[in-house]
Design an enzyme around this catalytic site. Sequence first.
Site, PDB file in Angstrom:
ATOM      1  CD  GLU A 169      -2.997   0.817   2.343  1.00 47.11           C
ATOM      2  OE1 GLU A 169      -4.202   0.829   2.069  1.00 47.11           O
ATOM      3  OE2 GLU A 169      -2.560   0.633   3.499  1.00 47.11           O
ATOM      4  CD  GLU A 172      -2.636   1.316  -4.490  1.00 46.21           C
ATOM      5  OE1 GLU A 172      -3.662   1.671  -5.090  1.00 46.21           O
ATOM      6  OE2 GLU A 172      -2.635   0.441  -3.602  1.00 46.21           O
ATOM      7  CB  CYS A 191      -6.935  -3.170   5.797  1.00 48.41           C
ATOM      8  SG  CYS A 191      -6.877  -1.712   6.838  1.00 48.41           S
ATOM      9  CB  SER A 211      -5.136   1.007  -1.234  1.00 46.47           C
ATOM     10  OG  SER A 211      -4.107   0.060  -1.427  1.00 46.47           O
ATOM     11  CE  LYS A 250     -10.478  -8.195   8.113  1.00 47.75           C
ATOM     12  NZ  LYS A 250      -9.685  -7.744   6.947  1.00 47.75           N
ATOM     13  CD  GLU A 253     -11.294  -8.930   3.614  1.00 47.13           C
ATOM     14  OE1 GLU A 253     -10.602  -8.053   3.070  1.00 47.13           O
ATOM     15  OE2 GLU A 253     -11.130  -9.296   4.797  1.00 47.13           O
ATOM     16  CD  GLU A 258     -13.684  -9.547  -5.103  1.00 44.82           C
ATOM     17  OE1 GLU A 258     -13.861  -8.556  -4.363  1.00 44.82           O
ATOM     18  OE2 GLU A 258     -14.629 -10.205  -5.607  1.00 44.82           O
ATOM     19  CB  CYS A 405      -9.407  -4.147  14.365  1.00 43.12           C
ATOM     20  SG  CYS A 405      -9.181  -3.903  12.595  1.00 43.12           S
TER      21      CYS A 405
END
Length: 492
Positions: A169, A172, A191, A211, A250, A253, A258, A405
């Site tokens: 990241e 990037e 994230c 990102s 999560k 996710e 993908e 988190c």
Amino acid sequence: MTRRSFLKFIGGASLGSMAVTIVACSTEAAEGRVPIDPDNPSIVRDDQKCILCGQCLEACEKVQSVYGYYDLPIKKNIICVNCGQCSLWCPTAAITERDDIDKVVAALENKDIHVVVQTAPATRVALGEEFGLVPGSIVEGQQVAALRELGFSAVFDTNYSADLTIMEEGTELVKRIQGMKDFPLPQFTSCSPGWVKFCEYYYSDLIPHLSTAKSPQQMLGALVKTYYAKEKGIAPEKIISVAIMPCTAKKFECLRPEMNSAGVLHGKPQIRDVDIVLTTRELARLMKRKGLDLNALEDAAYDRIMGEGTGAGVIFGTTGGVMEAAVRSAYYLITHEDPPETLLNLAPVRGLQGVKEATVTIPGVGPFSVAVCHGLKNSRVILDEIQAGKSRWQFIEFMSCPGGCAGGGGQPRTSLQPSDEVRQARIASLYRLDGKIYKKRLSYQNQKVQALYQNYLDHPMSELAEKLLHTHYTDRSKELSVKRKFIKRDTT
């Protein structure tokens, strides 16, 4: 009409004066509770426990600004970002995470399967609460010991892939600063899966700002079935990858279509990068089912191959932590020098204020403006300003849950409503790990990450790194009609 179609119809209908004493339909838009899709991979509701108190609505509408920010009837799926804050606010535990413990037990009992596990930064400062310890107790080594006792073949630290995330990241971000085509500033962090889905729903025009770096969970999952599988000589289809997370989103996710990069690389796209996610609460229940007392366990260490973490990785578990970790490494990536002490304790992005801002000076770049939001209602403040052309930032961290988190929807229910006092205790322990216990505080100092690049990936954002560690996003805006609401900035 199928049962599921009927439930969706009820979920999207305006009940008006319809009686709400019938509570068998989990998706009904009844006054007093949020609708939940029967196929929601993250959360479920036990209707027998629901008392229509309205706490889930309070969390979803007032804290997360999801419920009520779309017109009825619903077009496709019931709108949910899977954050699980409703489960923390529910006083009767009618709403809980979808329980995947039996899946893990079945995998562990299958002698033909190699079952590995990773643990997120925030679980190590919260799991102890389920065993009578005070909020914020650091139980990192005992958690690893518990997972070994449960029979996992390898135990990895998600801090490792948090450091890896920063390398990808951060690289990037430098490319964006240098004017990389089609990648605009400000760059958004990616994230937090609840935040990402929120952006896909409500601000899909800003998706190019996200990102492309996957979350630490998904990066490590992809590496388990490629790099680790190669090192150990294990066929990827023989590996089950489990993640212990503070986050119910999560679970969603890991099921995104993908998130099968390892499988695609092996020509077997049915292989998932991460197979099962358990929350902190689920891990505690599994341990108790197996008769394990956390307090009676001696500390154990993570597996070495993907077990090293730095202070930069561990503060991913708190609001502002991703930003602080990224700025430390961005400074190095631009200047090739270690950051000054002021960037190792970036006070303006710490704390529980809803929107935080800071400006740092990086040689060769000049003043560099950043912002941090946690809780999705606060995200709207920044996002609306960007849409209005008022952006003054180069990099913005977004976290779905209040406190980041540390306050995730899968964390222990220490208090109702979730309190800042508990969040602060957990956050303070994460900063203690960064500043006092972990010797390294910079992601690029992680020797195991450096070995990964030297032996496998070559360099950040290499062709292989792009395939395994980066992703794309989905425009979900067509699934809802947005009700625009004015959101005041939280300055408390």
